[in-house]
Design a protein around this motif. Structure first.
Motif, PDB file in Angstrom:
ATOM      1  N   GLN A 195      -0.648  26.568 -33.434  1.00 59.68           N
ATOM      2  CA  GLN A 195      -1.738  25.789 -32.861  1.00 59.68           C
ATOM      3  C   GLN A 195      -1.990  26.154 -31.405  1.00 59.68           C
ATOM      4  N   ASP A 196      -0.921  26.418 -30.638  1.00 61.12           N
ATOM      5  CA  ASP A 196      -1.126  26.759 -29.236  1.00 61.12           C
ATOM      6  C   ASP A 196      -1.864  28.094 -29.087  1.00 61.12           C
ATOM      7  N   VAL A 197      -1.606  29.011 -30.009  1.00 65.78           N
ATOM      8  CA  VAL A 197      -2.314  30.301 -29.973  1.00 65.78           C
ATOM      9  C   VAL A 197      -3.770  30.099 -30.379  1.00 65.78           C
ATOM     10  N   LYS A 198      -4.004  29.282 -31.398  1.00 65.66           N
ATOM     11  CA  LYS A 198      -5.378  28.971 -31.798  1.00 65.66           C
ATOM     12  C   LYS A 198      -6.150  28.339 -30.642  1.00 65.66           C
ATOM     13  N   ASP A 199      -5.490  27.424 -29.934  1.00 64.08           N
ATOM     14  CA  ASP A 199      -6.145  26.776 -28.792  1.00 64.08           C
ATOM     15  C   ASP A 199      -6.476  27.789 -27.700  1.00 64.08           C
ATOM     16  N   GLN A 200      -5.545  28.717 -27.467  1.00 70.21           N
ATOM     17  CA  GLN A 200      -5.776  29.750 -26.445  1.00 70.21           C
ATOM     18  C   GLN A 200      -6.904  30.688 -26.857  1.00 70.21           C
ATOM     19  N   LEU A 201      -6.977  31.006 -28.138  1.00 75.77           N
ATOM     20  CA  LEU A 201      -8.070  31.839 -28.634  1.00 75.77           C
ATOM     21  C   LEU A 201      -9.411  31.143 -28.427  1.00 75.77           C
ATOM     22  N   ASP A 202      -9.468  29.851 -28.743  1.00 83.65           N
ATOM     23  CA  ASP A 202     -10.710  29.092 -28.563  1.00 83.65           C
ATOM     24  C   ASP A 202     -11.079  28.969 -27.088  1.00 83.65           C
ATOM     25  N   LYS A 203     -10.077  28.775 -26.254  1.00 82.87           N
ATOM     26  CA  LYS A 203     -10.314  28.564 -24.833  1.00 82.87           C
ATOM     27  C   LYS A 203     -10.793  29.836 -24.136  1.00 82.87           C
ATOM     28  N   THR A 204     -10.126  30.939 -24.424  1.00 82.29           N
ATOM     29  CA  THR A 204     -10.410  32.179 -23.689  1.00 82.29           C
ATOM     30  C   THR A 204     -11.522  33.014 -24.310  1.00 82.29           C
ATOM     31  N   ARG A 205     -11.691  32.917 -25.633  1.00 88.80           N
ATOM     32  CA  ARG A 205     -12.625  33.795 -26.339  1.00 88.80           C
ATOM     33  C   ARG A 205     -12.365  35.254 -25.954  1.00 88.80           C
ATOM     34  N   TYR A 206     -11.091  35.571 -25.816  1.00 92.83           N
ATOM     35  CA  TYR A 206     -10.718  36.890 -25.291  1.00 92.83           C
ATOM     36  C   TYR A 206     -11.095  38.015 -26.254  1.00 92.83           C
ATOM     37  N   PHE A 207     -10.710  37.886 -27.512  1.00 94.86           N
ATOM     38  CA  PHE A 207     -11.034  38.913 -28.500  1.00 94.86           C
ATOM     39  C   PHE A 207     -12.457  38.714 -29.001  1.00 94.86           C
ATOM     40  N   ASP A 232      -4.547  42.403 -18.946  1.00 94.71           N
ATOM     41  CA  ASP A 232      -5.148  41.131 -19.376  1.00 94.71           C
ATOM     42  C   ASP A 232      -4.552  40.669 -20.698  1.00 94.71           C
ATOM     43  N   PHE A 233      -4.402  41.589 -21.630  1.00 93.05           N
ATOM     44  CA  PHE A 233      -3.833  41.276 -22.935  1.00 93.05           C
ATOM     45  C   PHE A 233      -2.429  40.695 -22.768  1.00 93.05           C
ATOM     46  N   LYS A 234      -1.614  41.347 -21.968  1.00 93.42           N
ATOM     47  CA  LYS A 234      -0.234  40.910 -21.746  1.00 93.42           C
ATOM     48  C   LYS A 234      -0.191  39.530 -21.096  1.00 93.42           C
ATOM     49  N   ARG A 235      -1.106  39.278 -20.180  1.00 87.69           N
ATOM     50  CA  ARG A 235      -1.122  38.001 -19.456  1.00 87.69           C
ATOM     51  C   ARG A 235      -1.594  36.842 -20.330  1.00 87.69           C
ATOM     52  N   ILE A 236      -2.615  37.077 -21.147  1.00 87.91           N
ATOM     53  CA  ILE A 236      -3.225  35.988 -21.911  1.00 87.91           C
ATOM     54  C   ILE A 236      -2.486  35.713 -23.218  1.00 87.91           C
ATOM     55  N   PHE A 237      -2.061  36.794 -23.895  1.00 89.45           N
ATOM     56  CA  PHE A 237      -1.348  36.649 -25.169  1.00 89.45           C
ATOM     57  C   PHE A 237      -0.083  37.507 -25.148  1.00 89.45           C
ATOM     58  N   PRO A 238       0.921  37.112 -24.366  1.00 85.15           N
ATOM     59  CA  PRO A 238       2.106  37.963 -24.172  1.00 85.15           C
ATOM     60  C   PRO A 238       2.872  38.280 -25.451  1.00 85.15           C
ATOM     61  N   LYS A 239       3.004  37.317 -26.354  1.00 85.07           N
ATOM     62  CA  LYS A 239       3.775  37.569 -27.574  1.00 85.07           C
ATOM     63  C   LYS A 239       3.033  38.512 -28.520  1.00 85.07           C
ATOM     64  N   ILE A 240       1.724  38.327 -28.646  1.00 82.88           N
ATOM     65  CA  ILE A 240       0.940  39.237 -29.491  1.00 82.88           C
ATOM     66  C   ILE A 240       0.944  40.638 -28.891  1.00 82.88           C
ATOM     67  N   TYR A 241       0.871  40.716 -27.577  1.00 85.28           N
ATOM     68  CA  TYR A 241       0.943  42.020 -26.906  1.00 85.28           C
ATOM     69  C   TYR A 241       2.267  42.713 -27.220  1.00 85.28           C
ATOM     70  N   GLU A 242       3.376  41.995 -27.117  1.00 79.65           N
ATOM     71  CA  GLU A 242       4.687  42.600 -27.356  1.00 79.65           C
ATOM     72  C   GLU A 242       4.836  43.063 -28.796  1.00 79.65           C
ATOM     73  N   HIS A 243       4.313  42.289 -29.734  1.00 77.41           N
ATOM     74  CA  HIS A 243       4.376  42.713 -31.132  1.00 77.41           C
ATOM     75  C   HIS A 243       3.512  43.955 -31.357  1.00 77.41           C
ATOM     76  N   THR A 244       2.372  44.017 -30.699  1.00 74.24           N
ATOM     77  CA  THR A 244       1.520  45.201 -30.818  1.00 74.24           C
ATOM     78  C   THR A 244       2.217  46.422 -30.238  1.00 74.24           C
ATOM     79  N   LYS A 245       2.858  46.244 -29.107  1.00 72.93           N
ATOM     80  CA  LYS A 245       3.597  47.335 -28.472  1.00 72.93           C
ATOM     81  C   LYS A 245       4.720  47.830 -29.373  1.00 72.93           C
ATOM     82  N   LYS A 246       5.454  46.907 -29.991  1.00 75.80           N
ATOM     83  CA  LYS A 246       6.545  47.295 -30.884  1.00 75.80           C
ATOM     84  C   LYS A 246       6.009  47.895 -32.180  1.00 75.80           C
ATOM     85  N   LEU A 247       4.916  47.369 -32.669  1.00 79.05           N
ATOM     86  CA  LEU A 247       4.288  47.895 -33.869  1.00 79.05           C
ATOM     87  C   LEU A 247       3.950  49.374 -33.699  1.00 79.05           C
ATOM     88  N   LEU A 248       3.462  49.726 -32.501  1.00 81.70           N
ATOM     89  CA  LEU A 248       3.103  51.114 -32.201  1.00 81.70           C
ATOM     90  C   LEU A 248       4.269  51.904 -31.600  1.00 81.70           C
TER      91      LEU A 248
END
Length: 255
Positions: A195-207, A232-248
């Motif tokens: 839910q906190d990630v959903k809220d951040q997505l709604d708030k920032t409209r980053y993607f 910006d990605f790392k600052r706004i969504f740090p956990k998703i950024y880290e998973h993307t970094k590890k994924l690649l």
């Protein structure tokens, strides 16, 4: 020798599972690009200039391998230039640079149109397309060139389409790179359920909105943002950024 190889593979799998990265990414044989192509790479591709000398050698080798295996073909009177070849290969190799299996087994051809092209797959005009049945990536050169020249708008059709190819390969293959990709992609999807990630997505409209068309488009858009606005990605969504970094498995150029 057979027992030694078996034990090495066991250790390699253990290492990958425990450290979340391959034991090694590259063999000790390096191919080279012709001087004309190397000059284009040095002058045009910022990521290459950010690499260490060791990684530059690996990057050049992978580009030479890519260009020897893939056919880049012009459509609608497009004449394929050395610059086109270098930049397409550079984008593909940048995306897969953390992987040991970097050759895009599901891609044999790259078709280049001058601009948006008609696709019979869904009766629409596209800027880019990946067709796994034909093992082809199709690109609008106008949009591809804009994507690499404007480095911070999170729009890069080359990265986007090669991500689609990588993701399908990860879904079908059983190698260590594919297992890591799938593991961290599932972790990203779980993050999106919080839910906190959903809220951040709604708030920032980053993607951008297109990211939410489906999970495949989300991953393709995610990689565009990863490469074009990492801070910006790392600052706004740090956990998703880290998973993307590890994924690649991407530990280069301060990412």
């Amino acid at each position: 020798m057979g027992i030694a190889f078996f034990l090495f593979r066991v250790f390699e799998n253990w290492f990958a599972s425990n450290f979340d990265r391959p034991l090694f990414r590259h063999y000790f044989v390096y191919r080279k690009l012709p001087p004309s192509q190397l000059k284009i790479l040095q002058n045009e591709f910022v990521f290459y200039r950010m690499l260490s000398e060791k990684n530059k050698k690996q990057f050049v080798h992978r580009m030479a391998q890519f260009l020897s295996e893939k056919k880049i073909i012009g459509r609608e009177e497009v004449i394929i230039t050395e610059k086109m070849k270098v930049l397409v290969a550079a984008i593909a190799c940048m995306l897969s640079f953390g992987r040991r299996n970097y050759t895009y087994n599901l891609v044999d051809f790259i078709l280049i149109y001058p601009e948006e092209f008609y696709s019979a797959i869904n009766d629409a005009y596209h800027k880019g397309e990946f067709n796994p049945r034909e093992k082809v990536i199709v690109l609008s050169w106008k949009d591809f060139e804009k994507g690499y020249k404007i480095e911070n708008d999170n729009l890069n059709i080359g990265i986007h389409e090669f991500t689609h190819a990588m993701q399908l390969e990860a879904k079908q293959a059983r190698d260590l790179d594919s297992a890591r990709f799938s593991k961290h992609f599932q972790a990203i999807l779980k993050q999106l359920m919080r839910q906190d990630v959903k809220d951040q997505l709604d708030k920032t409209r980053y993607f951008r909105e297109y990211a939410f068309a489906n999970q495949y488009e989300f991953m393709a858009v995610l990689t565009e943002y990863f490469f074009e606005s990492p801070e910006d990605f790392k600052r706004i969504f740090p956990k998703i950024y880290e998973h993307t970094k590890k994924l690649l498995n991407f530990n280069f150029a301060d990412y």
